[in-house]
Each structure stands twice: as structure tokens, then as C-alpha cells.
Design an enzyme around this catalytic site. Structure first.
Site, PDB file in Angstrom:
ATOM      1  N   SER A   1      -5.467  10.786  11.962  1.00 62.22           N
ATOM      2  CA  SER A   1      -5.185  12.213  11.758  1.00 62.22           C
ATOM      3  C   SER A   1      -6.362  13.118  12.101  1.00 62.22           C
ATOM      4  O   SER A   1      -7.445  12.983  11.523  1.00 62.22           O
ATOM      5  CB  SER A   1      -4.808  12.481  10.295  1.00 62.22           C
ATOM      6  OG  SER A   1      -3.542  11.987  10.025  1.00 62.22           O
TER       7      SER A   1
ATOM      8  N   HIS B   1      -1.005  13.994  15.710  1.00 59.08           N
ATOM      9  CA  HIS B   1      -0.888  12.674  16.351  1.00 59.08           C
ATOM     10  C   HIS B   1      -0.207  12.867  17.708  1.00 59.08           C
ATOM     11  O   HIS B   1       1.021  12.936  17.798  1.00 59.08           O
ATOM     12  CB  HIS B   1      -0.090  11.707  15.471  1.00 59.08           C
ATOM     13  CG  HIS B   1      -0.843  11.288  14.253  1.00 59.08           C
ATOM     14  ND1 HIS B   1      -1.555  10.111  14.191  1.00 59.08           N
ATOM     15  CD2 HIS B   1      -1.053  11.911  13.077  1.00 59.08           C
ATOM     16  CE1 HIS B   1      -2.142  10.016  13.009  1.00 59.08           C
ATOM     17  NE2 HIS B   1      -1.857  11.099  12.310  1.00 59.08           N
TER      18      HIS B   1
ATOM     19  N   HIS C   1       2.989   6.010  11.705  1.00 53.81           N
ATOM     20  CA  HIS C   1       2.823   5.421  10.368  1.00 53.81           C
ATOM     21  C   HIS C   1       4.054   4.608   9.986  1.00 53.81           C
ATOM     22  O   HIS C   1       5.158   4.910  10.435  1.00 53.81           O
ATOM     23  CB  HIS C   1       2.613   6.532   9.330  1.00 53.81           C
ATOM     24  CG  HIS C   1       1.431   7.394   9.609  1.00 53.81           C
ATOM     25  ND1 HIS C   1       1.476   8.435  10.500  1.00 53.81           N
ATOM     26  CD2 HIS C   1       0.172   7.348   9.124  1.00 53.81           C
ATOM     27  CE1 HIS C   1       0.283   9.010  10.554  1.00 53.81           C
ATOM     28  NE2 HIS C   1      -0.530   8.363   9.738  1.00 53.81           N
TER      29      HIS C   1
ATOM     30  N   TYR D   1       5.565   4.695   7.244  1.00 52.09           N
ATOM     31  CA  TYR D   1       6.548   5.488   6.497  1.00 52.09           C
ATOM     32  C   TYR D   1       7.455   6.302   7.413  1.00 52.09           C
ATOM     33  O   TYR D   1       8.519   6.760   7.009  1.00 52.09           O
ATOM     34  CB  TYR D   1       5.864   6.417   5.473  1.00 52.09           C
ATOM     35  CG  TYR D   1       4.994   7.508   6.058  1.00 52.09           C
ATOM     36  CD1 TYR D   1       5.547   8.618   6.691  1.00 52.09           C
ATOM     37  CD2 TYR D   1       3.613   7.440   5.969  1.00 52.09           C
ATOM     38  CE1 TYR D   1       4.750   9.613   7.232  1.00 52.09           C
ATOM     39  CE2 TYR D   1       2.804   8.434   6.501  1.00 52.09           C
ATOM     40  CZ  TYR D   1       3.387   9.514   7.127  1.00 52.09           C
ATOM     41  OH  TYR D   1       2.593  10.487   7.667  1.00 52.09           O
ATOM     42  N   GLU D   2       7.048   6.463   8.690  1.00 57.46           N
ATOM     43  CA  GLU D   2       7.871   7.277   9.588  1.00 57.46           C
ATOM     44  C   GLU D   2       9.149   6.556  10.007  1.00 57.46           C
ATOM     45  O   GLU D   2      10.147   7.198  10.315  1.00 57.46           O
ATOM     46  CB  GLU D   2       7.071   7.675  10.827  1.00 57.46           C
ATOM     47  CG  GLU D   2       5.957   8.650  10.512  1.00 57.46           C
ATOM     48  CD  GLU D   2       5.170   9.023  11.744  1.00 57.46           C
ATOM     49  OE1 GLU D   2       5.688   9.814  12.541  1.00 57.46           O
ATOM     50  OE2 GLU D   2       4.037   8.512  11.902  1.00 57.46           O
TER      51      GLU D   2
ATOM     52  N   ALA E   1      -7.748   9.275   8.357  1.00 56.62           N
ATOM     53  CA  ALA E   1      -8.199  10.228   7.343  1.00 56.62           C
ATOM     54  C   ALA E   1      -7.748   9.664   6.000  1.00 56.62           C
ATOM     55  O   ALA E   1      -6.659   9.091   5.905  1.00 56.62           O
ATOM     56  CB  ALA E   1      -7.563  11.590   7.587  1.00 56.62           C
TER      57      ALA E   1
ATOM     58  N   MET F   1      -2.510   6.138   4.192  1.00 53.95           N
ATOM     59  CA  MET F   1      -1.143   5.667   4.467  1.00 53.95           C
ATOM     60  C   MET F   1      -1.071   4.873   5.767  1.00 53.95           C
ATOM     61  O   MET F   1      -0.031   4.856   6.421  1.00 53.95           O
ATOM     62  CB  MET F   1      -0.208   6.881   4.544  1.00 53.95           C
ATOM     63  CG  MET F   1      -0.267   7.774   3.315  1.00 53.95           C
ATOM     64  SD  MET F   1       0.740   9.239   3.532  1.00 53.95           S
ATOM     65  CE  MET F   1       0.113  10.284   2.216  1.00 53.95           C
ATOM     66  N   SER F   2      -2.161   4.262   6.147  1.00 55.85           N
ATOM     67  CA  SER F   2      -2.144   3.586   7.455  1.00 55.85           C
ATOM     68  C   SER F   2      -3.167   2.461   7.512  1.00 55.85           C
ATOM     69  O   SER F   2      -3.670   2.003   6.494  1.00 55.85           O
ATOM     70  CB  SER F   2      -2.469   4.616   8.550  1.00 55.85           C
ATOM     71  OG  SER F   2      -3.824   5.030   8.437  1.00 55.85           O
TER      72      SER F   2
ATOM     73  N   ASN G   1     -10.502  14.606   2.096  1.00 51.60           N
ATOM     74  CA  ASN G   1     -10.285  15.373   0.850  1.00 51.60           C
ATOM     75  C   ASN G   1     -10.603  14.452  -0.321  1.00 51.60           C
ATOM     76  O   ASN G   1     -10.637  13.233  -0.169  1.00 51.60           O
ATOM     77  CB  ASN G   1      -8.820  15.820   0.761  1.00 51.60           C
ATOM     78  CG  ASN G   1      -7.855  14.634   0.843  1.00 51.60           C
ATOM     79  OD1 ASN G   1      -7.586  14.119   1.938  1.00 51.60           O
ATOM     80  ND2 ASN G   1      -7.379  14.198  -0.292  1.00 51.60           N
TER      81      ASN G   1
ATOM     82  N   HIS H   1      -1.630  18.504   4.356  1.00 56.40           N
ATOM     83  CA  HIS H   1      -1.993  17.899   5.643  1.00 56.40           C
ATOM     84  C   HIS H   1      -2.954  18.815   6.408  1.00 56.40           C
ATOM     85  O   HIS H   1      -3.824  18.351   7.144  1.00 56.40           O
ATOM     86  CB  HIS H   1      -0.729  17.609   6.465  1.00 56.40           C
ATOM     87  CG  HIS H   1      -1.016  16.836   7.719  1.00 56.40           C
ATOM     88  ND1 HIS H   1      -1.525  15.546   7.704  1.00 56.40           N
ATOM     89  CD2 HIS H   1      -0.905  17.168   9.025  1.00 56.40           C
ATOM     90  CE1 HIS H   1      -1.696  15.130   8.947  1.00 56.40           C
ATOM     91  NE2 HIS H   1      -1.326  16.094   9.773  1.00 56.40           N
TER      92      HIS H   1
HETATM   93  N1  HPA Z   1      -3.897  10.336   0.007  1.00 55.75           N
HETATM   94  C1  HPA Z   1      -3.235   9.573   0.906  1.00 55.75           C
HETATM   95  N2  HPA Z   1      -3.421   9.661   2.216  1.00 55.75           N
HETATM   96  C2  HPA Z   1      -4.322  10.550   2.658  1.00 55.75           C
HETATM   97  C3  HPA Z   1      -5.060  11.375   1.778  1.00 55.75           C
HETATM   98  C4  HPA Z   1      -4.825  11.258   0.384  1.00 55.75           C
HETATM   99  O1  HPA Z   1      -5.435  11.951  -0.477  1.00 55.75           O
HETATM  100  N3  HPA Z   1      -5.868  12.140   2.549  1.00 55.75           N
HETATM  101  C5  HPA Z   1      -5.643  11.776   3.838  1.00 55.75           C
HETATM  102  N4  HPA Z   1      -4.714  10.820   3.911  1.00 55.75           N
END
Ligand code: HPA
Length: 281
Positions: free
Chosen positions: A31, A62, A88, A90-91, A118, A218-219, A242, A254
Site C-alpha cells: 500500500s 495498488h 489481498h 480478503y479481496e 503497510a 492484511m497481507s 499508523n 486507508h
Molecule cells: N491494521 C491492519 N492493517 C493495516 C493497518 C492496521 O492498523 N495499517 C495498515 N494496514
């Protein structure tokens, strides 16, 4: 093998018509990190939308491009294959789709696979904008989620191989040395893969912290596992975009993730170039 062989074959033959070079390494950009690919020279870019059956990413940031090219300052001028954007799990709910790029990289000849993403920071010492070497990972709730339909011997071996799924310790040491060489402070820790696509609750993050996770995303884990099963050296780097839910008063979005990626583009780029141009054989 779990991946659909005729789909992979079609994609490879389309790619090879346009890409004559054999990459020594492959890089999957997560990301907001896709811009790194733009500096490659003598490059060939193939939009994944032109590849028959290639999965599309629906997530902003992406791009869906595969590029082979050279880093301008690589003394050895080694071809590098870059995946700008990923799909991903989940997609689609189909692991095969998420793992297709790993098979493509391996079949094209890449022996090293570097994954980036990320992630949300869980370790209280982490700050948004930090980079973290993935030392190890935790998988929760997604292990074996889709039993394979084709239980060939090859596949059984892949699934039971004891050493499979390990990140490469020498590659990890190389990541850290590369950060040292450019004077970039770097974190290291355990990445936890959750299915997503929603961000976590503060209670979930507290649970993950107690389990030993330093970052959450998530990846990446499926690709790390499959890459190592296919015999590639694999390693990953997270951009802590973050602080995870409950770790700060900011609301997660996002946009925040892609904004953080923009802020550390220069650091990320310097680190990745140092890693790639000094990659041990
Ligand atoms: N949680 C899950 N996936 C993420 C996060 C998060 O805080 N930040 C970037 N991808």
C-alpha cells in the site's frame, strides 16, 4: 501445486513475449509504496489487466503493474521484477489469486523475493513512519482457510515441509546492515496477519500485543510462505503507517496509510535500493 497451472502458463507466455530478461530478484510493493518502481531504467511494464485471468486489486494505491527493469545505480545491472500493487486475500477469498504473483516471479527466474506492506504498529515503541524488518510472523484465523482441491504429492509436500515458511535469516541480517549503512534507524519484530478488510478493535490489538505481535496487517504472510516453499529466499519489510487501533486517538483510515507511505518514500527508497544493489548472490 495449488495454483492453476493453465492460468499460470498463459500469464507466463504473455509476459515472456514482452519481457526478455530473467529477473534475479522480485519485489512486491504494498500500500502506497508503488512509486518505488518508477525509477527503474531500461524497463518493460505490463499492466496486469492485459494478462489473461490475472486477479485485479480493488484497493486504492495498488496499481496492478508488473515491471522488469534495472536500478540506475546497481553496479551489477541485475534485472529486477517489481509488482506494483498486490491482491489481498480478503479481496477474493481465494488464496490462489493472492499467490499467483509469487509463482510468476519464481517461474520467471527470481531467486529472492522481497515483500513490503503497510502495517499498524502494536509495539508501543513504534511510531507512524517507522520501517520494520519482519523477523517472524503470526497467522490468526486464516490458517488452512481454503482446503486445496488438488491433493497431489507435490502439494502435500508443500503443506507439510517443516522448513517451509521461514523468513531467510541471512536476508534479514542484510536488511538490517543496509539500514545501518545509510544511517536509517530501523525496527524489527513480529508481523501478525489478519484477514481484514476492516481494521481491528482496540481489544483485538491488546490481544495481539499480549501474543507478541509488533505490527498487524492484511497481507504478506501467504506470499512469504509460498515463496519459501518454492525455494526462494524470502524476507519482508513493513512500513508502520499508523499506530494500531486503541494505540492513539487518531481514527484509522486507508488515507492515513497512503499519506504515511508518502512521507517516508525517500527513506523507504534509499533503504530498498541499498538492499537490492548489495544483495548477496
Ligand atoms: N491494521 C491492519 N492493517 C493495516 C493497518 C492496521 O492498523 N495499517 C495498515 N494496514
Amino acid at each position: 501445486m495449488i495454483v492453476n497451472k493453465s492460468l499460470l502458463g498463459n500469464i507466463l507466455s504473455t509476459l515472456k513475449k514482452q519481457m526478455s530478461e530473467e529477473p534475479s530478484s522480485a519485489l512486491i510493493l504494498g500500500s502506497g509504496l508503488g512509486e518505488y518502481a518508477d525509477q527503474l531504467v531500461s524497463s518493460v511494464t505490463v499492466p496486469t489487466s492485459s494478462l489473461p485471468g490475472y486477479p485485479r486489486s480493488s484497493v486504492h494505491g495498488h496499481a496492478g503493474k508488473i515491471i522488469i527493469g534495472h536500478l540506475p545505480n546497481d553496479p551489477q545491472h541485475r534485472p529486477l521484477m517489481v509488482f506494483k500493487g498486490r491482491v489481498h486475500f480478503y479481496e477474493s477469498g481465494d488464496l490462489e489469486k493472492t499467490l499467483l504473483p509469487v509463482h510468476v516471479a519464481s517461474e520467471m527466474g527470481a531467486r529472492t523475493l522481497i515483500l513490503t506492506n503497510a502495517a499498524g504498529g502494536i509495539n508501543p515503541r513504534f511510531r507512524a513512519g517507522d520501517l520494520m524488518v519482519i523477523e517472524d510472523y503470526i497467522t490468526i484465523g486464516t490458517r488452512g482457510i481454503r482446503p486445496p482441491t488438488d491433493r497431489s504429492k507435490d502439494e502435500e509436500k508443500l503443506r507439510t515441509e517443516k522448513s517451509a515458511g521461514k523468513t531467510d535469516t541471512k536476508l534479514i541480517a542484510h536488511f538490517k546492515r543496509s539500514a545501518d549503512a545509510i544511517g536509517l534507524p530501523i525496527q524489527s519484530g513480529t508481523y501478525c496477519w489478519l484477514l481484514g478488510p476492516t481494521y481491528e478493535t482496540p481489544a483485538e490489538i491488546e490481544m495481539l500485543r499480549r501474543l507478541g505481535a509488533d505490527a498487524v496487517g492484511m497481507s504478506t504472510v501467504p506470499e512469504l510462505v509460498r515463496g519459501s516453499q518454492l525455494g526462494m529466499r524470502v524476507g519482508g519489510i513493513s512500513l508502520i503507517s499508523n499506530l494500531a487501533a486503541g494505540m492513539s486517538s487518531e481514527k484509522l483510515s486507508h488515507e492515513e496509510v497512503t499519506e504515511a507511505a508518502k512521507r517516508v518514500t525517500v527513506h523507504f527508497s534509499n533503504l530498498m535500493t541499498t538492499i537490492l544493489t548489495n544483495l548477496p548472490q
